[in-house]
Design a protein around this motif. Structure first.
Motif, PDB file in Angstrom:
ATOM      1  N   VAL A   2       0.848  -1.325  -0.064  1.00  0.00           N
ATOM      2  CA  VAL A   2      -0.142  -0.126   0.051  1.00  0.00           C
ATOM      3  C   VAL A   2       0.930   1.167   0.069  1.00  0.00           C
ATOM      4  CG1 VAL A   2      -2.321   0.183   1.085  1.00  0.00           C
ATOM      5  CG2 VAL A   2      -0.490  -0.953   2.193  1.00  0.00           C
ATOM      6  N   ASP A   3       0.080   2.455  -0.671  1.00  0.00           N
ATOM      7  CA  ASP A   3       0.960   3.533  -0.481  1.00  0.00           C
ATOM      8  C   ASP A   3       0.124   4.475   0.016  1.00  0.00           C
ATOM      9  OD1 ASP A   3       2.970   5.484  -1.118  1.00  0.00           O
ATOM     10  OD2 ASP A   3       2.827   5.448  -2.933  1.00  0.00           O
ATOM     11  N   ILE A   4      -0.302   4.856   1.286  1.00  0.00           N
ATOM     12  CA  ILE A   4      -1.005   5.376   1.771  1.00  0.00           C
ATOM     13  C   ILE A   4      -0.284   6.217   2.989  1.00  0.00           C
ATOM     14  CG2 ILE A   4      -3.319   5.795   3.297  1.00  0.00           C
ATOM     15  CD1 ILE A   4      -3.988   2.773   2.304  1.00  0.00           C
ATOM     16  N   PRO A   5      -0.172   7.592   2.761  1.00  0.00           N
ATOM     17  CA  PRO A   5       0.403   8.337   3.747  1.00  0.00           C
ATOM     18  C   PRO A   5       0.027   8.129   5.077  1.00  0.00           C
ATOM     19  CG  PRO A   5      -0.675   9.764   2.133  1.00  0.00           C
ATOM     20  CD  PRO A   5      -0.991   8.495   1.855  1.00  0.00           C
ATOM     21  N   GLU A   6       0.674   8.099   6.168  1.00  0.00           N
ATOM     22  CA  GLU A   6       0.272   7.809   7.472  1.00  0.00           C
ATOM     23  C   GLU A   6      -0.487   8.986   7.831  1.00  0.00           C
ATOM     24  OE1 GLU A   6       2.700   6.000  10.616  1.00  0.00           O
ATOM     25  OE2 GLU A   6       3.953   4.970   8.901  1.00  0.00           O
ATOM     26  N   SER A   7       0.057  10.322   7.243  1.00  0.00           N
ATOM     27  CA  SER A   7      -0.913  11.514   7.843  1.00  0.00           C
ATOM     28  C   SER A   7      -2.321  11.519   7.279  1.00  0.00           C
ATOM     29  CB  SER A   7       0.113  12.671   7.416  1.00  0.00           C
ATOM     30  OG  SER A   7       0.004  12.586   5.889  1.00  0.00           O
ATOM     31  N   TYR A  11      -6.374   7.007   7.561  1.00  0.00           N
ATOM     32  CA  TYR A  11      -5.265   6.062   7.210  1.00  0.00           C
ATOM     33  C   TYR A  11      -5.671   4.647   7.502  1.00  0.00           C
ATOM     34  CZ  TYR A  11      -0.690   3.667   7.546  1.00  0.00           C
ATOM     35  OH  TYR A  11       0.370   2.687   7.526  1.00  0.00           O
ATOM     36  N   GLU A  12      -6.122   4.516   8.837  1.00  0.00           N
ATOM     37  CA  GLU A  12      -6.310   2.880   9.393  1.00  0.00           C
ATOM     38  C   GLU A  12      -7.389   2.415   8.521  1.00  0.00           C
ATOM     39  OE1 GLU A  12      -4.853   1.261  11.386  1.00  0.00           O
ATOM     40  OE2 GLU A  12      -3.525   2.566  12.187  1.00  0.00           O
ATOM     41  N   SER A  13      -8.383   3.184   8.284  1.00  0.00           N
ATOM     42  CA  SER A  13      -9.623   2.823   7.333  1.00  0.00           C
ATOM     43  C   SER A  13      -9.131   2.429   6.066  1.00  0.00           C
ATOM     44  CB  SER A  13     -10.634   3.728   7.233  1.00  0.00           C
ATOM     45  OG  SER A  13     -11.587   3.738   6.413  1.00  0.00           O
ATOM     46  N   LEU A  14      -8.383   3.119   5.353  1.00  0.00           N
ATOM     47  CA  LEU A  14      -7.817   2.717   4.271  1.00  0.00           C
ATOM     48  C   LEU A  14      -6.778   1.355   4.136  1.00  0.00           C
ATOM     49  CD1 LEU A  14      -7.033   6.338   2.919  1.00  0.00           C
ATOM     50  CD2 LEU A  14      -9.163   4.951   2.324  1.00  0.00           C
ATOM     51  N   LEU A  15      -6.153   1.358   5.021  1.00  0.00           N
ATOM     52  CA  LEU A  15      -5.072   0.464   5.229  1.00  0.00           C
ATOM     53  C   LEU A  15      -6.316  -0.988   5.334  1.00  0.00           C
ATOM     54  CD1 LEU A  15      -2.049  -0.172   5.426  1.00  0.00           C
ATOM     55  CD2 LEU A  15      -2.475  -0.094   7.906  1.00  0.00           C
ATOM     56  N   THR A  16      -7.175  -0.757   6.110  1.00  0.00           N
ATOM     57  CA  THR A  16      -8.042  -2.006   6.198  1.00  0.00           C
ATOM     58  C   THR A  16      -8.695  -2.445   5.061  1.00  0.00           C
ATOM     59  OG1 THR A  16      -8.503  -1.148   8.525  1.00  0.00           O
ATOM     60  CG2 THR A  16      -9.990  -2.761   7.857  1.00  0.00           C
ATOM     61  N   ARG A  17      -9.067  -1.533   4.286  1.00  0.00           N
ATOM     62  CA  ARG A  17      -9.746  -1.857   2.961  1.00  0.00           C
ATOM     63  C   ARG A  17      -8.837  -2.401   2.181  1.00  0.00           C
ATOM     64  NH1 ARG A  17     -12.577   3.344   0.074  1.00  0.00           N
ATOM     65  NH2 ARG A  17     -13.586   3.300   2.106  1.00  0.00           N
ATOM     66  N   HIS A  18      -7.573  -2.054   2.163  1.00  0.00           N
ATOM     67  CA  HIS A  18      -6.674  -2.757   1.263  1.00  0.00           C
ATOM     68  C   HIS A  18      -6.345  -3.738   1.751  1.00  0.00           C
ATOM     69  CE1 HIS A  18      -3.132  -2.788  -1.338  1.00  0.00           C
ATOM     70  NE2 HIS A  18      -2.709  -3.719  -0.283  1.00  0.00           N
ATOM     71  N   LEU A  47     -19.382   5.829  14.332  1.00  0.00           N
ATOM     72  CA  LEU A  47     -18.769   5.404  15.734  1.00  0.00           C
ATOM     73  C   LEU A  47     -17.599   6.373  16.073  1.00  0.00           C
ATOM     74  CD1 LEU A  47     -18.901   1.590  16.338  1.00  0.00           C
ATOM     75  CD2 LEU A  47     -20.250   3.435  17.850  1.00  0.00           C
ATOM     76  N   GLY A  48     -16.963   6.956  14.980  1.00  0.00           N
ATOM     77  CA  GLY A  48     -16.073   7.797  15.126  1.00  0.00           C
ATOM     78  C   GLY A  48     -14.724   6.985  15.206  1.00  0.00           C
ATOM     79  N   GLU A  49     -14.745   5.673  14.485  1.00  0.00           N
ATOM     80  CA  GLU A  49     -13.400   4.851  14.367  1.00  0.00           C
ATOM     81  C   GLU A  49     -12.874   4.751  15.895  1.00  0.00           C
ATOM     82  OE1 GLU A  49     -11.803   6.655  10.874  1.00  0.00           O
ATOM     83  OE2 GLU A  49     -13.310   5.637   9.708  1.00  0.00           O
ATOM     84  N   VAL A 200     -10.089  -5.099  13.829  1.00  0.00           N
ATOM     85  CA  VAL A 200      -8.661  -4.796  13.867  1.00  0.00           C
ATOM     86  C   VAL A 200      -8.352  -4.074  15.208  1.00  0.00           C
ATOM     87  CG1 VAL A 200      -8.447  -4.518  11.350  1.00  0.00           C
ATOM     88  CG2 VAL A 200      -8.826  -2.524  12.706  1.00  0.00           C
ATOM     89  N   ARG A 201      -9.391  -3.508  15.904  1.00  0.00           N
ATOM     90  CA  ARG A 201      -8.915  -2.971  17.269  1.00  0.00           C
ATOM     91  C   ARG A 201      -9.363  -3.940  18.318  1.00  0.00           C
ATOM     92  NH1 ARG A 201     -11.595   1.529  14.753  1.00  0.00           N
ATOM     93  NH2 ARG A 201     -13.691   0.971  16.076  1.00  0.00           N
TER      94      ARG A 201
END
Ligand code: PTJ
Length: 251
Positions: A2-7, A11-18, A47-49, A200-201
């Protein structure tokens, strides 16, 4: 990779989707798993992730149940295998649980791939491939379990479970722990311990609680269970979703 900037704010949501996408590509996750993930993401967004305090209490109760069990089993499907394979292995180790692959859309190929994937992440024995037991009340393919796995378990963790199966498992008299971001789902409502949190949490959080409670005696573990109220946890989560904001009490 993945190439998602941590900023990135999500971020977490996109990483999970990937990870789910990669799971589908690797033949681990079903295509329906993508739809399920989308549904989960919507609830997580509302829920505000974050992990609500009531979800944290459910995670602690889940840890206490797994530690008190004679035979705890962690059920793994295609979404769980893609999202938290190593974390499931850690939880199994921390609680002395068996791991069983148990699929809603069962195919031999996906069963094997998921078992291999879990072993690559450090799992020892992976159950589910024998399928010599059944859950009564479900059609043939969906009823399959290992007789010496979920069939014999007194406590089962079923993250992201389909409603029919969650209800059928509940009727077997086993303690059922469900992780599901939808507090209104039949699975969450069928559970003895509904955990309204992202898997994931939730899985690492249960492991943390299990480690914290590792030396606790039965009395202390039972008091953790007594302090948890499933109906209350579900209504608090539902209110948090409907009303939003940071006030868990919804005032
Ligand atoms: O790999 P298989 O064949 O066993 O299939 C697994 C899925 C998840 C596809 C299957 O069990 C299914 O279709 O489930 P449902 O009926 O879509 O239910 C999934 C539930 O999990 C929904 O209520 C979602 O809101 C919730 N959910 C999805 N992603 C997450 C989640 N809950 C927690 N964490 C997530 N990441």
């Amino acid at each position: 990779d993945v190439d998602i900037p941590e900023s990135h704010p999500r971020y977490e949501s996109l990483l999970t989707r990937h990870r789910i996408e990669a799971g589908v590509e690797a033949g681990i996750t079903s295509r329906q798993g993508l739809v399920a993930q989308g549904r989960g993401e919507a609830f997580d967004y509302l829920l505000g992730e974050r992990t609500l305090p009531s979800a944290d209490a459910a995670e602690r109760a889940a840890a206490a149940h797994l530690l008190l069990a004679d035979h705890p089993v962690l059920s793994v499907n295609g979404n769980v295998a893609a999202l938290v394979p190593g974390e499931v292995v850690d939880l199994a180790e921390a609680t002395g649980s068996d791991i069983e692959v148990n699929l809603f859309n069962r195919t031999d190929e996906r069963m094997e791939r998921i078992a291999d994937h879990l072993r690559e992440h450090g799992a020892g024995e992976v159950k589910g491939l024998t399928a010599d037991g059944t859950i009564p009340g479900l059609d043939h393919e969906r009823a399959k379990v290992d007789a010496d796995g979920i069939g014999d378990a007194d406590v089962v963790l079923v993250p992201l479970e389909d409603g029919d199966r969650a209800e059928a498992l509940g009727e077997l008299g086993k303690v059922e722990i469900v992780i599901d971001l939808n507090p209104m789902s039949r699975s969450a409502r069928a559970a003895d311990v509904p955990i309204v949190d992202n898997v994931v949490r939730a899985v690492p959080a249960i492991t943390d609680h299990a480690r914290d409670l590792a030396d606790a005696d039965r009395g202390r573990l039972e008091s953790v269970l007594a302090a948890f109220d499933a109906d209350e946890a579900l209504s608090v989560a539902e209110r948090a979703i409907r009303e939003g904001g940071d006030d868990e009490n919804g005032t």
